[in-house]
Design a protein around this motif. Structure first.
Motif, PDB file in Angstrom:
ATOM      1  N   GLY A 158     -11.275  -1.285  -4.751  1.00 33.93           N
ATOM      2  CA  GLY A 158     -12.422  -0.511  -4.269  1.00 33.93           C
ATOM      3  C   GLY A 158     -13.594  -0.525  -5.236  1.00 33.93           C
ATOM      4  N   GLY A 172     -16.914  -1.685  -3.790  1.00 31.52           N
ATOM      5  CA  GLY A 172     -17.430  -0.672  -2.872  1.00 31.52           C
ATOM      6  C   GLY A 172     -18.022   0.512  -3.611  1.00 31.52           C
ATOM      7  N   SER A 193     -12.168 -10.045   0.003  1.00 31.68           N
ATOM      8  CA  SER A 193     -12.220  -9.541   1.370  1.00 31.68           C
ATOM      9  C   SER A 193     -13.409  -8.592   1.493  1.00 31.68           C
ATOM     10  CB  SER A 193     -10.926  -8.784   1.712  1.00 31.68           C
ATOM     11  OG  SER A 193     -11.049  -8.140   2.972  1.00 31.68           O
ATOM     12  N   ASP A 207     -13.627  -5.997   3.067  1.00 34.25           N
ATOM     13  CA  ASP A 207     -13.278  -4.571   3.064  1.00 34.25           C
ATOM     14  C   ASP A 207     -13.287  -3.981   1.654  1.00 34.25           C
ATOM     15  OD1 ASP A 207     -10.914  -5.424   1.907  1.00 34.25           O
ATOM     16  OD2 ASP A 207      -9.636  -4.833   3.588  1.00 34.25           O
ATOM     17  N   TRP A 208     -13.419  -4.842   0.630  1.00 36.42           N
ATOM     18  CA  TRP A 208     -13.594  -4.326  -0.721  1.00 36.42           C
ATOM     19  C   TRP A 208     -14.891  -3.526  -0.850  1.00 36.42           C
ATOM     20  CZ3 TRP A 208     -12.240  -8.955  -4.516  1.00 36.42           C
ATOM     21  CH2 TRP A 208     -10.899  -9.338  -4.290  1.00 36.42           C
ATOM     22  N   GLY A 240     -16.073  -1.566   1.457  1.00 32.74           N
ATOM     23  CA  GLY A 240     -16.008  -0.348   2.261  1.00 32.74           C
ATOM     24  C   GLY A 240     -15.321   0.779   1.522  1.00 32.74           C
ATOM     25  N   PHE A 241     -14.751   1.701   2.301  1.00 31.63           N
ATOM     26  CA  PHE A 241     -14.096   2.873   1.719  1.00 31.63           C
ATOM     27  C   PHE A 241     -12.575   2.812   1.794  1.00 31.63           C
ATOM     28  CE2 PHE A 241     -18.333   4.593   2.511  1.00 31.63           C
ATOM     29  CZ  PHE A 241     -18.550   5.331   1.359  1.00 31.63           C
ATOM     30  N   SER A 242     -12.035   1.728   2.385  1.00 34.56           N
ATOM     31  CA  SER A 242     -10.592   1.683   2.610  1.00 34.56           C
ATOM     32  C   SER A 242      -9.795   1.690   1.304  1.00 34.56           C
ATOM     33  CB  SER A 242     -10.227   0.438   3.435  1.00 34.56           C
ATOM     34  OG  SER A 242     -10.620  -0.747   2.760  1.00 34.56           O
ATOM     35  N   HIS A 243     -10.379   1.172   0.226  1.00 29.22           N
ATOM     36  CA  HIS A 243      -9.679   1.153  -1.066  1.00 29.22           C
ATOM     37  C   HIS A 243     -10.110   2.304  -1.983  1.00 29.22           C
ATOM     38  CE1 HIS A 243      -7.830  -2.769  -0.336  1.00 29.22           C
ATOM     39  NE2 HIS A 243      -8.998  -3.173   0.139  1.00 29.22           N
ATOM     40  N   SER A 251      -9.750   5.600  -1.025  1.00 33.14           N
ATOM     41  CA  SER A 251      -9.097   6.834  -0.592  1.00 33.14           C
ATOM     42  C   SER A 251      -8.168   7.336  -1.685  1.00 33.14           C
ATOM     43  CB  SER A 251      -8.295   6.581   0.692  1.00 33.14           C
ATOM     44  OG  SER A 251      -7.333   5.562   0.473  1.00 33.14           O
TER      45      SER A 251
END
Length: 502
Positions: A65, A68, A210, A212-213, A215-218, A220
């Motif tokens: 993360g 992000g 990726s 999604d790095w 974003g907020f998915s990592h 949390s």
């Protein structure tokens, strides 16, 4: 409406009260060009140093993360940069947020804002000088890489050299920054391009990138994003040195603020690329085990043989450059405070030949040297750096919050004159202020006691000088509110251009 430079106001006030002569309170005008102001802003954030000193800490906190955290912290940071731009247009003052917050919100908050910058910059003298010493020792004597006394001594020498540049005049400072920063950023850009190519085309030790790095998915989990955002604040901090140079910059009421925004964008791109490259090209164990030397390890992977040494040079230059810009910030803030008599008036005097705040510079050098010596008894370089980064993050969040609120209050009459005003003067700075206030408050319960003591306790300590000099600083504590620039005043014709560059 006529807008008056607050530095000129203070000079007239001092003259009227029989104090020092006005010329003793005037810094050298036009000593920094518009391009030089951008160089200062980039150097202030110290991209190579920040990457080397902070990447392992950020990855250890946020893992995948980390990119992000940098992205979502850059957006509100840009809001604060817009706040500095518009506040600087209303009040050209070397104290920057110290003066702006006082006139827009309350003088007590203004003083504490300036004090927060002073203590954060002073702590950074240790956090910055130690890596400068470490990188130099690594280059010339690798076997002494863990010799804290030697590292401290070499770092102190670099600090004294930069202090001399700051003392001898803004022209000397600007030239030194051009040389160091152009080489540093040039090295980083080349390595960034090669690193991205290797990450995309070769086998690598870490996971594949990726989206999604970002974003907020990592991010949390309890306190992960808050801690990561506090670290990211330290990454970006320093771009606002251009604001402290506004009295010495050509067209400083416009160019100093614009330079801050451009500086944030440049360092954000560099931070993101190198953080992603670190995650992709290095295994987690290597990142954890080389927290103080991560950039040179990455350099060896990107360019085997010489890459590590070249990036060590970049880090050394970056560290030395940011020591200089940090000295500028703290000495100009102390100068403005001394000029206002909120601290001893001697801080507000300048050298008659060099036109720099010589007394303030010498005092900062003395205090910093004491801290260098004391740092030898505080543990390893890594421990010192970790506590310093987090405590400075608290102080940064504090005075950036106040600046974000100040611009909204100061410009409240013109926020709805246009969409541009609403977004750039109202919404974005306000969002930045809310974000900074949130990470300041939310991080406190999870911090180690030493971090809160250094981060918050030293801000509170500012109440002592504030009370001691309250009577002598009547001019500061009764200063009139900010007056908007003519082209942005609510009474001005609606067709007048209100762009940030003018």
């Amino acid at each position: 409406m006529t807008r008056t430079n607050s530095a000129e106001q203070q000079s007239r006030s001092v003259e009227a009260t029989g104090g020092a002569k006005p010329h003793e309170h005037k810094l050298r005008a036009n000593g920094v060009s518009a391009a030089g102001s951008i160089v200062m802003a980039v150097a202030g954030s110290a991209p190579a140093y920040s990457i080397a000193a902070t990447t392992a800490t950020l990855v250890g906190t946020a893992a995948l993360g980390a990119p992000g955290a940098l992205l979502w912290s850059a957006i509100p940071m840009l809001g604060i940069a817009w706040a500095f731009l518009y506040l600087g247009r209303a009040d050209v003052n070397a104290g920057a947020s110290y003066s702006w917050v006082a006139r827009a919100l309350h003088p007590v908050l203004g003083f504490l804002s300036g004090w927060a910058l002073v203590v954060s910059a002073t702590i950074f003298m240790v956090a910055g000088a130690l890596p400068a010493g470490a990188m130099t020792v690594t280059l010339f004597s690798p076997k002494d890489a863990d010799n804290v006394p030697l590292i401290t001594a070499v770092g102190a020498v670099w600090f004294l050299v930069m202090a001399a540049c700051v003392l001898f005049g803004v022209h000397v400072t600007a030239r030194a920054q051009w040389i160091m920063s152009v080489i540093e950023v040039g090295i980083l850009v080349v390595f960034a391009a090669v690193a991205l190519g290797r990450a995309a085309t070769t086998d690598h030790a870490g996971p594949s990138f990726s989206w999604d790095w970002l974003g907020f998915s990592h991010l949390s989990g309890a306190g992960v994003f808050v801690s990561a955002a506090l670290i990211a604040a330290f990454y970006y901090w320093g771009w606002d040195v251009s604001a402290n140079l506004n009295e010495e910059t050509k067209d400083g009421h416009k160019r100093a603020g614009s330079a801050g925004i451009i500086g944030v964008v440049i360092v954000f791109l560099l931070f993101e690329v190198f953080t992603i490259a670190t995650l992709v090209l290095l295994p987690t164990k290597t990142i954890d085990g080389n927290s103080a030397n991560i950039l040179s390890i990455l350099g060896e992977v990107v360019w085997p043989g010489v890459g590590g040494k070249i990036l060590v040079v970049a880090v050394a230059l970056s560290t030395i450059a940011t020591l200089e810009t940090t000295l500028i910030q703290v000495t100009r803030t102390l100068f403005s405070m001394g000029r206002d008599h909120t601290i001893p008036a001697a801080f507000g005097r300048i050298h008659p030949k060099w036109r720099t705040p010589a007394f303030a510079t010498l005092i900062v050098v003395g205090v910093s040297m004491i801290l260098f010596i004391g740092s030898n008894f505080l543990g390893s370089v890594g421990d010192i750096m970790n506590n310093a980064i987090l405590s400075i993050g608290l102080q940064i969040a504090f005075y950036y919050t106040l600046a974000g609120v100040a611009v909204v209050v100061a410009y409240r009459r013109v926020l709805f004159r246009s969409v541009k005003n609403f977004v750039l003067i109202g919404l974005w700075p306000a969002a930045g202020a809310v974000f900074m206030a949130w990470i300041f408050i939310a991080s406190i319960p999870g911090n180690d006691p030493i971090v809160n003591i250094l981060g918050i306790g030293l801000i509170v300590l500012g109440i002592i000088p504030m009370l001691l000099f309250w009577r002598k600083a009547r001019g500061y504590y009764t200063r009139r509110p900010l007056e908007l620039p003519d082209e942005l005043d609510a009474k001005a014709p609606a067709h007048v251009d209100d762009g940030p560059i003018g």
